[in-house]
Design a protein around this motif. Sequence first.
Motif, PDB file in Angstrom:
ATOM      1  N   ALA A 289       0.818  -1.203   0.000  1.00 11.47           N
ATOM      2  CA  ALA A 289       0.000   0.000   0.000  1.00 11.47           C
ATOM      3  C   ALA A 289       0.861   1.266   0.000  1.00 11.47           C
ATOM      4  N   ASN A 290       0.356   2.305  -0.651  1.00 12.80           N
ATOM      5  CA  ASN A 290       1.030   3.599  -0.705  1.00 12.80           C
ATOM      6  C   ASN A 290       0.123   4.628  -0.044  1.00 12.80           C
ATOM      7  N   ALA A 291       0.473   5.050   1.165  1.00 13.48           N
ATOM      8  CA  ALA A 291      -0.350   5.997   1.924  1.00 13.48           C
ATOM      9  C   ALA A 291      -0.517   7.323   1.187  1.00 13.48           C
ATOM     10  N   ARG A 292       0.453   7.697   0.383  1.00 17.04           N
ATOM     11  CA  ARG A 292       0.345   8.959  -0.370  1.00 17.04           C
ATOM     12  C   ARG A 292      -0.785   8.924  -1.382  1.00 17.04           C
ATOM     13  N   ARG A 293      -1.146   7.732  -1.812  1.00 17.70           N
ATOM     14  CA  ARG A 293      -2.259   7.583  -2.748  1.00 17.70           C
ATOM     15  C   ARG A 293      -3.557   7.249  -2.025  1.00 17.70           C
ATOM     16  N   GLY A 294      -3.527   7.241  -0.702  1.00 21.92           N
ATOM     17  CA  GLY A 294      -4.723   6.935   0.068  1.00 21.92           C
ATOM     18  C   GLY A 294      -5.012   5.451   0.169  1.00 21.92           C
ATOM     19  N   GLU A 295      -3.975   4.643   0.060  1.00 25.15           N
ATOM     20  CA  GLU A 295      -4.142   3.196   0.124  1.00 25.15           C
ATOM     21  C   GLU A 295      -3.844   2.674   1.522  1.00 25.15           C
ATOM     22  N   ILE A 296      -4.528   1.586   1.870  1.00 20.69           N
ATOM     23  CA  ILE A 296      -4.176   0.829   3.069  1.00 20.69           C
ATOM     24  C   ILE A 296      -4.001  -0.625   2.653  1.00 20.69           C
ATOM     25  N   GLU A 297      -3.340  -1.383   3.498  1.00 20.76           N
ATOM     26  CA  GLU A 297      -3.185  -2.815   3.272  1.00 20.76           C
ATOM     27  C   GLU A 297      -3.883  -3.550   4.402  1.00 20.76           C
ATOM     28  N   ALA A 298      -4.615  -4.591   4.075  1.00 24.45           N
ATOM     29  CA  ALA A 298      -5.320  -5.385   5.067  1.00 24.45           C
ATOM     30  C   ALA A 298      -5.245  -6.857   4.686  1.00 24.45           C
ATOM     31  N   VAL A 299      -5.304  -7.712   5.694  1.00 23.35           N
ATOM     32  CA  VAL A 299      -5.305  -9.153   5.443  1.00 23.35           C
ATOM     33  C   VAL A 299      -6.751  -9.619   5.356  1.00 23.35           C
ATOM     34  N   ILE A 300      -7.112 -10.108   4.175  1.00 26.19           N
ATOM     35  CA  ILE A 300      -8.461 -10.587   3.903  1.00 26.19           C
ATOM     36  C   ILE A 300      -8.333 -11.982   3.295  1.00 26.19           C
ATOM     37  N   ASP A 301      -9.070 -12.920   3.857  1.00 17.67           N
ATOM     38  CA  ASP A 301      -8.977 -14.314   3.417  1.00 17.67           C
ATOM     39  C   ASP A 301      -7.533 -14.805   3.441  1.00 17.67           C
ATOM     40  N   GLY A 302      -6.776 -14.341   4.438  1.00 15.15           N
ATOM     41  CA  GLY A 302      -5.402 -14.796   4.616  1.00 15.15           C
ATOM     42  C   GLY A 302      -4.381 -14.186   3.673  1.00 15.15           C
ATOM     43  N   ARG A 303      -4.800 -13.220   2.844  1.00 16.51           N
ATOM     44  CA  ARG A 303      -3.884 -12.585   1.883  1.00 16.51           C
ATOM     45  C   ARG A 303      -3.863 -11.079   2.089  1.00 16.51           C
ATOM     46  N   ALA A 304      -2.707 -10.490   1.896  1.00 17.05           N
ATOM     47  CA  ALA A 304      -2.606  -9.030   1.969  1.00 17.05           C
ATOM     48  C   ALA A 304      -3.295  -8.433   0.746  1.00 17.05           C
ATOM     49  N   GLN A 305      -4.162  -7.477   0.987  1.00 19.14           N
ATOM     50  CA  GLN A 305      -4.910  -6.804  -0.081  1.00 19.14           C
ATOM     51  C   GLN A 305      -4.728  -5.296   0.059  1.00 19.14           C
ATOM     52  N   VAL A 306      -4.715  -4.598  -1.056  1.00 13.46           N
ATOM     53  CA  VAL A 306      -4.658  -3.143  -1.053  1.00 13.46           C
ATOM     54  C   VAL A 306      -6.068  -2.609  -1.275  1.00 13.46           C
ATOM     55  N   LEU A 307      -6.466  -1.658  -0.438  1.00 15.67           N
ATOM     56  CA  LEU A 307      -7.759  -0.995  -0.575  1.00 15.67           C
ATOM     57  C   LEU A 307      -7.529   0.488  -0.779  1.00 15.67           C
ATOM     58  N   CYS A 308      -8.329   1.093  -1.645  1.00 10.70           N
ATOM     59  CA  CYS A 308      -8.216   2.521  -1.919  1.00 10.70           C
ATOM     60  C   CYS A 308      -9.580   3.048  -2.358  1.00 10.70           C
TER      61      CYS A 308
ATOM     62  N   VAL B 256     -11.987  -0.641   8.050  1.00  9.79           N
ATOM     63  CA  VAL B 256     -12.832   0.368   7.420  1.00  9.79           C
ATOM     64  C   VAL B 256     -12.524   1.743   8.012  1.00  9.79           C
ATOM     65  N   GLY B 257     -12.339   1.812   9.316  1.00  5.01           N
ATOM     66  CA  GLY B 257     -11.990   3.082   9.957  1.00  5.01           C
ATOM     67  C   GLY B 257     -10.687   3.649   9.416  1.00  5.01           C
ATOM     68  N   ALA B 258      -9.693   2.784   9.241  1.00  5.59           N
ATOM     69  CA  ALA B 258      -8.400   3.227   8.703  1.00  5.59           C
ATOM     70  C   ALA B 258      -8.545   3.704   7.262  1.00  5.59           C
ATOM     71  N   LEU B 259      -9.345   3.000   6.466  1.00  5.91           N
ATOM     72  CA  LEU B 259      -9.550   3.387   5.068  1.00  5.91           C
ATOM     73  C   LEU B 259     -10.267   4.732   4.980  1.00  5.91           C
ATOM     74  N   LEU B 260     -11.292   4.918   5.789  1.00  5.49           N
ATOM     75  CA  LEU B 260     -12.017   6.199   5.783  1.00  5.49           C
ATOM     76  C   LEU B 260     -11.129   7.331   6.289  1.00  5.49           C
ATOM     77  N   ALA B 261     -10.333   7.047   7.306  1.00  2.00           N
ATOM     78  CA  ALA B 261      -9.455   8.079   7.865  1.00  2.00           C
ATOM     79  C   ALA B 261      -8.418   8.542   6.847  1.00  2.00           C
ATOM     80  N   ILE B 262      -7.805   7.614   6.128  1.00  2.00           N
ATOM     81  CA  ILE B 262      -6.786   8.012   5.155  1.00  2.00           C
ATOM     82  C   ILE B 262      -7.424   8.696   3.951  1.00  2.00           C
TER      83      ILE B 262
END
Length: 110
Positions: A2-21, A92-98
């Motif tokens: 994930a790149n915080a400058r682009r408003g991305e977060i990384e989370a583990v979903i179904d055992g895999r790291a995923q990028v959300l933006c 979700v809180g982290a994604l909304l905050a960023i």
Amino acid sequence: MANARRGEIEAVIDGRAQVLCLTLGALAELETAFAVDNLAALAQRFATGELAARDLIRVIGAGLRGGGASVSDDEVAAMQFDGGVAGCAQMVGALLAITFGTAERVPADP
């Protein structure tokens, strides 16, 4: 990664790291889903902190799609999240905050 400058977060979903933006397209999707007219109203809706499980699904789905995944909200509903429901809500809180600027971002280069 994930790149915080682009408003991305990384989370583990179904055992895999995923990028959300929450891209502009993802935010427009959420405006429609929450029946609000603009970003300020969307941010205000989220600021209440009162999100239903279906709201978490919508935000996560939009975030995953904004991060490049091809998933439906029905698929998101069946996913497992690190930390269970509490971990899901924190994500979700982290994604909304960023996205809405309430999280500390990496400073821009001079």
